[in-house]
Design an enzyme around this catalytic site. Structure first.
Site, PDB file in Angstrom:
ATOM      1  N   GLN A   1      -1.923   6.837 -13.151  1.00 53.73           N
ATOM      2  CA  GLN A   1      -3.027   6.960 -12.189  1.00 53.73           C
ATOM      3  C   GLN A   1      -2.879   8.313 -11.486  1.00 53.73           C
ATOM      4  O   GLN A   1      -1.880   8.548 -10.806  1.00 53.73           O
ATOM      5  CB  GLN A   1      -2.928   5.824 -11.168  1.00 53.73           C
TER       6      GLN A   1
ATOM      7  N   SER B   1      -3.781  10.699  -6.165  1.00 53.80           N
ATOM      8  CA  SER B   1      -3.312  11.401  -4.967  1.00 53.80           C
ATOM      9  C   SER B   1      -3.176  12.891  -5.222  1.00 53.80           C
ATOM     10  O   SER B   1      -2.798  13.317  -6.320  1.00 53.80           O
ATOM     11  CB  SER B   1      -1.953  10.855  -4.541  1.00 53.80           C
TER      12      SER B   1
ATOM     13  N   SER C   1       2.794   7.612 -10.675  1.00 56.44           N
ATOM     14  CA  SER C   1       3.881   6.761 -11.175  1.00 56.44           C
ATOM     15  C   SER C   1       3.983   6.833 -12.692  1.00 56.44           C
ATOM     16  O   SER C   1       2.991   6.657 -13.393  1.00 56.44           O
ATOM     17  CB  SER C   1       3.653   5.296 -10.772  1.00 56.44           C
TER      18      SER C   1
ATOM     19  N   GLU D   1      -6.688  -3.194  -7.742  1.00 55.53           N
ATOM     20  CA  GLU D   1      -5.300  -2.850  -7.441  1.00 55.53           C
ATOM     21  C   GLU D   1      -4.813  -3.631  -6.222  1.00 55.53           C
ATOM     22  O   GLU D   1      -3.727  -4.197  -6.221  1.00 55.53           O
ATOM     23  CB  GLU D   1      -5.217  -1.340  -7.183  1.00 55.53           C
TER      24      GLU D   1
ATOM     25  N   ASN E   1      -0.834   0.547   4.493  1.00 51.32           N
ATOM     26  CA  ASN E   1      -1.232  -0.626   5.273  1.00 51.32           C
ATOM     27  C   ASN E   1      -1.978  -0.247   6.553  1.00 51.32           C
ATOM     28  O   ASN E   1      -2.821  -1.020   7.028  1.00 51.32           O
ATOM     29  CB  ASN E   1      -0.005  -1.496   5.565  1.00 51.32           C
ATOM     30  N   GLU E   2      -1.691   0.957   7.077  1.00 53.10           N
ATOM     31  CA  GLU E   2      -2.465   1.388   8.260  1.00 53.10           C
ATOM     32  C   GLU E   2      -3.949   1.491   7.885  1.00 53.10           C
ATOM     33  O   GLU E   2      -4.828   1.046   8.625  1.00 53.10           O
ATOM     34  CB  GLU E   2      -1.969   2.760   8.770  1.00 53.10           C
TER      35      GLU E   2
HETATM   36  C1  FAD Z   1       5.792   3.741  -5.087  1.00 52.67           C
HETATM   37  C2  FAD Z   1       4.542   4.553  -5.013  1.00 52.67           C
HETATM   38  C3  FAD Z   1       3.778   4.698  -6.154  1.00 52.67           C
HETATM   39  C4  FAD Z   1       2.624   5.485  -6.124  1.00 52.67           C
HETATM   40  N1  FAD Z   1       1.943   5.643  -7.285  1.00 52.67           N
HETATM   41  C5  FAD Z   1       0.849   6.431  -7.300  1.00 52.67           C
HETATM   42  C6  FAD Z   1       0.161   6.653  -8.522  1.00 52.67           C
HETATM   43  O1  FAD Z   1       0.550   6.146  -9.583  1.00 52.67           O
HETATM   44  N2  FAD Z   1      -0.908   7.461  -8.517  1.00 52.67           N
HETATM   45  C7  FAD Z   1      -1.366   8.044  -7.368  1.00 52.67           C
HETATM   46  O2  FAD Z   1      -2.366   8.729  -7.439  1.00 52.67           O
HETATM   47  N3  FAD Z   1      -0.735   7.867  -6.188  1.00 52.67           N
HETATM   48  C8  FAD Z   1       0.372   7.078  -6.123  1.00 52.67           C
HETATM   49  N4  FAD Z   1       1.059   6.898  -4.946  1.00 52.67           N
HETATM   50  C9  FAD Z   1       0.628   7.629  -3.751  1.00 52.67           C
HETATM   51  C10 FAD Z   1      -0.033   6.747  -2.705  1.00 52.67           C
HETATM   52  O3  FAD Z   1      -1.279   6.299  -3.160  1.00 52.67           O
HETATM   53  C11 FAD Z   1      -0.135   7.589  -1.413  1.00 52.67           C
HETATM   54  O4  FAD Z   1       1.183   7.794  -0.963  1.00 52.67           O
HETATM   55  C12 FAD Z   1      -0.964   6.895  -0.343  1.00 52.67           C
HETATM   56  O5  FAD Z   1      -2.315   6.856  -0.708  1.00 52.67           O
HETATM   57  C13 FAD Z   1      -0.817   7.596   1.025  1.00 52.67           C
HETATM   58  O6  FAD Z   1      -1.163   8.928   0.914  1.00 52.67           O
HETATM   59  P1  FAD Z   1      -0.172  10.071   1.445  1.00 52.67           P
HETATM   60  O7  FAD Z   1       1.190   9.824   0.878  1.00 52.67           O
HETATM   61  O8  FAD Z   1      -0.827  11.381   1.196  1.00 52.67           O
HETATM   62  O9  FAD Z   1      -0.027   9.819   3.017  1.00 52.67           O
HETATM   63  P2  FAD Z   1      -1.048  10.268   4.159  1.00 52.67           P
HETATM   64  O10 FAD Z   1      -2.439   9.918   3.756  1.00 52.67           O
HETATM   65  O11 FAD Z   1      -0.740  11.679   4.525  1.00 52.67           O
HETATM   66  O12 FAD Z   1      -0.624   9.304   5.334  1.00 52.67           O
HETATM   67  C14 FAD Z   1       0.567   9.506   6.130  1.00 52.67           C
HETATM   68  C15 FAD Z   1       0.619   8.406   7.176  1.00 52.67           C
HETATM   69  O13 FAD Z   1      -0.501   8.520   8.074  1.00 52.67           O
HETATM   70  C16 FAD Z   1      -1.252   7.301   8.102  1.00 52.67           C
HETATM   71  N5  FAD Z   1      -2.675   7.572   8.228  1.00 52.67           N
HETATM   72  C17 FAD Z   1      -3.390   8.496   7.544  1.00 52.67           C
HETATM   73  N6  FAD Z   1      -4.698   8.431   7.905  1.00 52.67           N
HETATM   74  C18 FAD Z   1      -4.794   7.432   8.836  1.00 52.67           C
HETATM   75  C19 FAD Z   1      -5.880   6.879   9.578  1.00 52.67           C
HETATM   76  N7  FAD Z   1      -7.134   7.321   9.450  1.00 52.67           N
HETATM   77  N8  FAD Z   1      -5.604   5.839  10.432  1.00 52.67           N
HETATM   78  C20 FAD Z   1      -4.336   5.370  10.585  1.00 52.67           C
HETATM   79  N9  FAD Z   1      -3.274   5.872   9.892  1.00 52.67           N
HETATM   80  C21 FAD Z   1      -3.495   6.885   9.039  1.00 52.67           C
HETATM   81  C22 FAD Z   1      -0.961   6.643   6.766  1.00 52.67           C
HETATM   82  O14 FAD Z   1      -1.206   5.263   6.789  1.00 52.67           O
HETATM   83  C23 FAD Z   1       0.513   6.989   6.582  1.00 52.67           C
HETATM   84  O15 FAD Z   1       1.339   6.091   7.287  1.00 52.67           O
HETATM   85  C24 FAD Z   1       2.211   6.120  -4.925  1.00 52.67           C
HETATM   86  C25 FAD Z   1       2.980   5.965  -3.756  1.00 52.67           C
HETATM   87  C26 FAD Z   1       4.144   5.213  -3.796  1.00 52.67           C
HETATM   88  C27 FAD Z   1       4.953   5.085  -2.540  1.00 52.67           C
END
Ligand code: FAD
Length: 372
Positions: free
Chosen positions: A124, A127, A159, A242, A356-357
């Protein structure tokens, strides 16, 4: 829903149970290593040979035409038998439902049989460095060319992309359009010219993730999923699956809850009884909730914002199950082993599939009608 199983459903479950008892492999290495990935691919081919890789798919794609109820029961048997997580999960649980809903007949015929046999394992590619929770901020783009598109940009946290064969992701096809518009859902080859895959180590040190860099990667028109510029709608169909049903069925948590009860019995630690009971009840509650979801879908309902509630529940349940186990194990819990591995992975549950946020925001705004 009537929870008394029909004779046909019971027969299916018994067949699955007997087959798994005879075939589940002993402790495969982690699928986040090259050798483990290859071993998991082989296991998935064994499943496919028995027509048990994708039971809910139509028979023409090596499925069993099983109902969603039968699929949930299959998953329960699968994890109760100690079978490993699915290396092809992104394909069979996320992309396939989207292909059934939005793909063309040609795409289904070409892609699904290879997916079912793990000949193509999918990653996938959603991100991006500046687009995680705010997925619509993505900057990767696709430019029209003869017979297809040229994809450029950077994806991250993908992943198993380190070892996978193909990817699915969103690319901006109309930079003039509003953020959620002008995006298109593409399927692409991870070994195509112009693709660089750079592994990223996970918490456990294994290269379970990768960054994907795309530099004018050609994708033919037949690998556009859904309509051009309509990718957001198609992607939301993937996201509901998902979070709300396919990625994490109850079987995985029921099996962990049963192992937790066994651990508690073997340790004889009365002080943690209530937490063990709570975790076990949580797994049972998730099972009943899933039967409710399956009934709703069978009656023509859809997975919508309710998926966020489901995702919150299963991700927090997983952490609770593993934290309780580690507390029971005391100092032994520090040692490498299945509970330690499971705990480290459970910590990712509140992040992947949408943090979860963000799910709480969806519940507040779309289900409870609270102001932003
Ligand atoms: C084990 C694992 C597997 C994954 N596999 C894939 C994959 O296969 N393909 C893929 O594309 N992605 C994958 N991901 C990525 C995952 O989808 C992202 O980590 C996730 O969407 C969060 O994005 P970010 O890491 O950029 O965090 P950010 O979006 O930068 O968020 C950082 C923090 O701020 C909080 N936050 C941000 N905006 C808000 C808001 N408006 N209100 C309240 N809180 C907020 C978030 O909840 C989080 O706690 C994976 C992640 C993990 C941990």
């Amino acid at each position: 829903m009537d929870l008394d199983l029909s004779p046909a459903v019971t027969a299916f479950r018994d067949e699955v149970r007997a087959w798994l008892a005879a075939h589940v492999p002993e402790g495969l290495p982690s699928m986040d290593t090259a050798s483990g990935f290859a071993a998991h691919r082989e296991w998935e081919r064994t499943l496919a040979d028995a027509r048990l890789a994708v039971v809910s798919w139509p028979a023409e794609y090596t499925g069993r035409d099983a109902s969603l109820l039968e699929w949930v029961l299959f998953e329960e048997e699968y994890y109760a038998a100690g079978a490993p997580g699915r290396v092809s999960q992104n394909g069979i649980f996320l992309l396939a439902p989207t292909l059934f809903a939005h793909g063309t007949q040609e795409q289904r015929d070409r892609l699904l049989p290879r997916m079912a046999r793990a000949d193509d394992v999918w990653a996938q590619a959603w991100s991006e460095p500046e687009a995680g929770s705010d997925l619509a901020a993505l900057r990767s783009r696709a430019v029209r060319t003869d017979g297809g598109w040229l994809l450029s940009g950077q994806k991250t946290w993908s992943s198993r992309a380190s070892f996978a064969d193909r990817g699915f992701g969103l690319f901006r096809t109309n930079p003039e359009a509003a953020r959620h518009k002008g995006l298109t859902y593409f399927l692409f080859d991870l070994r195509a010219e112009g693709v660089t895959v750079r592994p990223i180590d996970q918490l456990d040190g294994e290269p379970g993730f990768a960054e994907i860099f795309l530099d004018n990667v050609f994708v033919p028109d037949c690998d556009v999923l859904g309509a051009v510029d309509d990718g957001w709608r198609v992607a939301m169909s993937t996201a509901s699956n998902e979070r709300g049903l396919s990625l994490r069925s109850p079987g995985r948590f029921l099996a962990a809850a049963d192992r937790l009860v066994d651990l508690w019995v073997s340790r004889g630690d009365l002080s943690s009884r209530d937490r063990v009971v709570d975790a076990w009840i949580g797994a049972q509650a998730y099972r009943l909730h899933t039967f409710g979801t399956v009934s709703r879908l069978a009656e023509g309902g859809e997975l919508g914002a309710e998926s966020s509630v489901t995702k919150l529940f299963w991700s927090e349940l997983d952490v609770a199950l593993h934290e309780t186990a580690l507390d029971l194990l005391g100092a032994d819990g520090e040692l490498a082993g299945p509970w330690q591995d499971g705990y480290l992975f459970s910590l990712a549950g509140p992040i992947y599939a949408g943090t979860n946020e963000i799910q709480r925001n969806v519940v507040a705004e779309r289900l409870l009608g609270l102001p932003r």
